[in-house]
Scaffold this active site. Structure first.
Site, PDB file in Angstrom:
ATOM      1  N   TYR A   1      43.073  34.346  38.220  1.00 11.39           N
ATOM      2  CA  TYR A   1      43.736  33.403  37.319  1.00 11.39           C
ATOM      3  C   TYR A   1      44.205  32.146  38.041  1.00 11.39           C
ATOM      4  CZ  TYR A   1      47.632  35.589  39.650  1.00 11.39           C
ATOM      5  OH  TYR A   1      48.466  36.068  40.632  1.00 11.39           O
ATOM      6  N   GLY A   2      44.039  32.091  39.369  1.00 11.21           N
ATOM      7  CA  GLY A   2      44.607  30.979  40.127  1.00 11.21           C
ATOM      8  C   GLY A   2      43.638  30.368  41.113  1.00 11.21           C
ATOM      9  N   THR A   3      44.020  30.376  42.372  1.00 12.01           N
ATOM     10  CA  THR A   3      43.270  29.647  43.397  1.00 12.01           C
ATOM     11  C   THR A   3      41.922  30.281  43.744  1.00 12.01           C
ATOM     12  OG1 THR A   3      44.382  30.769  45.229  1.00 12.01           O
ATOM     13  CG2 THR A   3      45.389  28.715  44.412  1.00 12.01           C
ATOM     14  N   LEU A   4      41.650  31.482  43.256  1.00 10.03           N
ATOM     15  CA  LEU A   4      40.337  32.099  43.486  1.00 10.03           C
ATOM     16  C   LEU A   4      39.309  31.681  42.428  1.00 10.03           C
ATOM     17  CD1 LEU A   4      41.393  35.690  44.582  1.00 10.03           C
ATOM     18  CD2 LEU A   4      40.067  34.067  45.945  1.00 10.03           C
ATOM     19  N   GLU A  57      45.458  37.916  49.553  1.00 10.26           N
ATOM     20  CA  GLU A  57      46.609  37.999  48.654  1.00 10.26           C
ATOM     21  C   GLU A  57      47.832  38.656  49.299  1.00 10.26           C
ATOM     22  OE1 GLU A  57      46.574  36.261  46.138  1.00 10.26           O
ATOM     23  OE2 GLU A  57      44.549  36.155  45.342  1.00 10.26           O
TER      24      GLU A  57
END
Length: 174
Positions: free
Chosen positions: A13-16, A88
């Site tokens: 949902y983010g930086t990946l 993470e």
């Protein structure tokens, strides 16, 4: 023919996500057969998605609060999971990999997967620090001001950055 690698489903949902700073990890896993892109999905239930220090995104495990979160689903091998867990910081208390139910964009299929949630040791304080308001997608706009890992003060650990952020006065975090 070699045996197929057992795969787990991971919701990013983010930086990946594609076009974000940590996506090269996913790209490298795709090249080695350790990940496959399965499309855009959103959470079946509402969850808070907020930014913390350095505009890092955090999904918080408070089902029923926040929004239906939009992100990308990948199938990932054990080797890929190990690499993602390292990024993470699951062994360092940064994030926890926990179950999440997803729905395809068309809304026609529910899928069980896992996502990286902000660790329970600071999640409630982070939610409060963000005024108990989040957003439905980590977009380019929400990511403005994101500081890459290598550009952060290396003398301070990530958990310490989180604690400093939480203890600072509230500002426009979203």
């Amino acid at each position: 023919m070699g045996a197929e690698k057992p795969m787990s489903l991971i919701f990013t949902y983010g930086t990946l996500k594609q076009d974000f700073p940590n996506h090269p990890l996913i790209q490298s896993l795709i090249l080695t057969g350790d990940a496959n892109y399965l499309g855009v999905h959103h959470t079946l239930h509402k969850y808070p998605l907020v930014c913390g220090p350095h505009r890092v995104p955090f999904l918080l495990n408070f089902q029923g609060q926040g929004h239906h979160i939009r992100g990308e689903l990948y199938s990932v091998s054990k080797h890929g999971l190990d690499r993602m867990d390292e990024l993470e910081g699951t062994s360092r208390g940064h994030y926890e990999r926990l179950p999440v139910d997803l729905v395809t964009v068309e809304g026609d299929k529910v899928v069980g997967a896992e996502a990286y949630y902000g660790h329970r040791s600071y999640a409630m304080e982070l939610w409060r620090r963000n005024g108990e308001k989040g957003f439905c997608e980590y977009s380019e706009d929400k990511a403005k001001g994101y500081v890459r890992r290598g550009d952060r003060d290396q003398s301070v650990g990530f958990l310490e950055h989180i604690l400093l952020f939480i203890s600072s006065s509230s500002s426009t975090s979203n």
